[in-house]
Design a protein around this motif. Structure first.
Motif, PDB file in Angstrom:
ATOM      1  N   LEU A  83       0.810  -1.220   0.000  1.00  0.00           N
ATOM      2  CA  LEU A  83       0.000   0.000   0.000  1.00  0.00           C
ATOM      3  C   LEU A  83       0.844   1.271   0.000  1.00  0.00           C
ATOM      4  CD1 LEU A  83      -2.604  -1.190   2.610  1.00  0.00           C
ATOM      5  CD2 LEU A  83      -3.065  -0.770   0.178  1.00  0.00           C
ATOM      6  N   ASP A  87      -3.287   4.678  -2.153  1.00  0.00           N
ATOM      7  CA  ASP A  87      -4.073   3.443  -2.153  1.00  0.00           C
ATOM      8  C   ASP A  87      -4.967   3.331  -0.924  1.00  0.00           C
ATOM      9  OD1 ASP A  87      -2.710   2.522  -4.505  1.00  0.00           O
ATOM     10  OD2 ASP A  87      -1.012   1.995  -3.220  1.00  0.00           O
ATOM     11  N   ASN A  93      -6.926   3.504   5.775  1.00  0.00           N
ATOM     12  CA  ASN A  93      -7.433   2.166   5.456  1.00  0.00           C
ATOM     13  C   ASN A  93      -7.377   1.935   3.949  1.00  0.00           C
ATOM     14  OD1 ASN A  93      -8.265   1.632   8.198  1.00  0.00           O
ATOM     15  ND2 ASN A  93      -9.891   3.123   7.822  1.00  0.00           N
ATOM     16  N   PRO A  94      -7.078   0.718   3.528  1.00  0.00           N
ATOM     17  CA  PRO A  94      -7.063   0.451   2.086  1.00  0.00           C
ATOM     18  C   PRO A  94      -8.385   0.875   1.451  1.00  0.00           C
ATOM     19  CG  PRO A  94      -6.214  -1.427   3.288  1.00  0.00           C
ATOM     20  CD  PRO A  94      -6.771  -0.478   4.313  1.00  0.00           C
ATOM     21  N   HIS A  95      -8.282   1.559   0.337  1.00  0.00           N
ATOM     22  CA  HIS A  95      -9.463   2.043  -0.365  1.00  0.00           C
ATOM     23  C   HIS A  95     -10.293   0.853  -0.865  1.00  0.00           C
ATOM     24  CE1 HIS A  95     -11.941   4.045  -3.324  1.00  0.00           C
ATOM     25  NE2 HIS A  95     -11.641   5.176  -2.707  1.00  0.00           N
ATOM     26  N   ALA A  96     -11.603   0.984  -0.834  1.00  0.00           N
ATOM     27  CA  ALA A  96     -12.505  -0.099  -1.238  1.00  0.00           C
ATOM     28  C   ALA A  96     -12.228  -0.572  -2.661  1.00  0.00           C
ATOM     29  CB  ALA A  96     -13.959   0.343  -1.094  1.00  0.00           C
ATOM     30  N   LEU A  99      -9.187  -2.770  -2.600  1.00  0.00           N
ATOM     31  CA  LEU A  99      -9.518  -4.079  -2.013  1.00  0.00           C
ATOM     32  C   LEU A  99     -10.369  -4.938  -2.939  1.00  0.00           C
ATOM     33  CD1 LEU A  99     -10.210  -3.114   1.705  1.00  0.00           C
ATOM     34  CD2 LEU A  99      -8.181  -4.239   0.751  1.00  0.00           C
ATOM     35  N   SER A 100     -11.108  -4.309  -3.839  1.00  0.00           N
ATOM     36  CA  SER A 100     -11.979  -5.069  -4.745  1.00  0.00           C
ATOM     37  C   SER A 100     -11.206  -5.718  -5.895  1.00  0.00           C
ATOM     38  CB  SER A 100     -13.071  -4.160  -5.319  1.00  0.00           C
ATOM     39  OG  SER A 100     -12.543  -3.287  -6.310  1.00  0.00           O
ATOM     40  N   TRP A 103      -6.049  -9.126  -6.291  1.00  0.00           N
ATOM     41  CA  TRP A 103      -4.640  -9.294  -5.967  1.00  0.00           C
ATOM     42  C   TRP A 103      -4.386 -10.742  -5.572  1.00  0.00           C
ATOM     43  CZ3 TRP A 103      -2.034  -5.042  -7.245  1.00  0.00           C
ATOM     44  CH2 TRP A 103      -2.688  -3.812  -7.213  1.00  0.00           C
ATOM     45  N   PRO A 106      -4.037 -10.198  -0.006  1.00  0.00           N
ATOM     46  CA  PRO A 106      -4.523  -8.877   0.405  1.00  0.00           C
ATOM     47  C   PRO A 106      -3.379  -7.857   0.453  1.00  0.00           C
ATOM     48  CG  PRO A 106      -5.417 -10.584   1.836  1.00  0.00           C
ATOM     49  CD  PRO A 106      -4.381 -11.244   0.970  1.00  0.00           C
ATOM     50  N   PRO A 107      -3.631  -6.624   0.007  1.00  0.00           N
ATOM     51  CA  PRO A 107      -2.608  -5.583   0.084  1.00  0.00           C
ATOM     52  C   PRO A 107      -2.153  -5.363   1.519  1.00  0.00           C
ATOM     53  CG  PRO A 107      -4.404  -4.885  -1.343  1.00  0.00           C
ATOM     54  CD  PRO A 107      -4.853  -6.150  -0.658  1.00  0.00           C
ATOM     55  N   THR A 108      -0.852  -5.101   1.682  1.00  0.00           N
ATOM     56  CA  THR A 108      -0.259  -4.904   2.996  1.00  0.00           C
ATOM     57  C   THR A 108       0.668  -3.692   2.981  1.00  0.00           C
ATOM     58  OG1 THR A 108       1.622  -6.317   2.454  1.00  0.00           O
ATOM     59  CG2 THR A 108      -0.271  -7.386   3.495  1.00  0.00           C
TER      60      THR A 108
END
Length: 181
Positions: A83, A87, A93-96, A99-100, A103, A106-108
């Protein structure tokens, strides 16, 4: 199964109109920019290859979510995201939309891998000290758009670095001028 290669990139800023003037890039429109980056990505990355994207994948995530998803679907390879500041939402927080996207994981905020016989520490932001640094690990980062030189075995892997030419690059390409034992 074909030979799998690993690639590294950062700061594609898909859909980020202001990047054309904030960090001068050679494109008349953001559509030209995005199409060029997709072409460069797909010119080296195969369907089974791994791409570590070190943040700031796209902008205008609310307004252009469908376009971000379309761009993602055009990019070859198995993609991992570390991230970046663009992003995430204003609370970190990761943008929706991010996250959709499908990947590989999950992005970290950080990610670790092994490449070139070394541990590679991946982050959006440059670190002056990183895990296993004294044992020869390498640190790849983005965010600085070439304005912050790497120190020791670290470097900016952003698309706007002169030696990346808007293209994801391999460990060997990114470290070719280093003295690695």
């Amino acid at each position: 199964m074909p030979f799998v290669r690993k690639f590294y990139t950062s700061d594609t800023h898909f859909g980020h109109t202001n990047i054309l003037t904030m960090q001068p890039r050679k494109f008349a429109t953001i559509e030209d920019h995005d199409a060029f980056l997709i072409e460069k990505w797909n010119s080296v990355v195969g369907d089974d290859d791994i791409v570590y994207h070190l943040g700031d994948f796209a902008m205008a995530l609310h307004e252009r979510a469908d376009r971000v998803r379309w761009i993602f679907s055009r990019l070859r390879g198995r993609k991992f995201l570390v991230l970046g500041n663009h992003d995430v939402d204003k609370h970190g927080n990761p943008h929706a939309t991010v996250l959709s996207l499908p990947w590989e994981a999950p992005p970290t905020g950080f990610r670790f891998t092994d490449d070139g016989g070394r541990r590679v520490i991946l982050a959006h932001y440059a670190q002056r000290s990183w895990q296993h640094q004294q044992k020869g690990s390498v640190h790849f980062f983005g965010h600085s758009h070439g304005h912050l030189l790497g120190e020791g075995l670290s470097r900016d892997v952003g698309v706007d670095m002169p030696d990346t030419d808007y293209t994801p690059r391999t460990f060997e390409e990114l470290t070719k001028n280093w003295r690695l034992k």
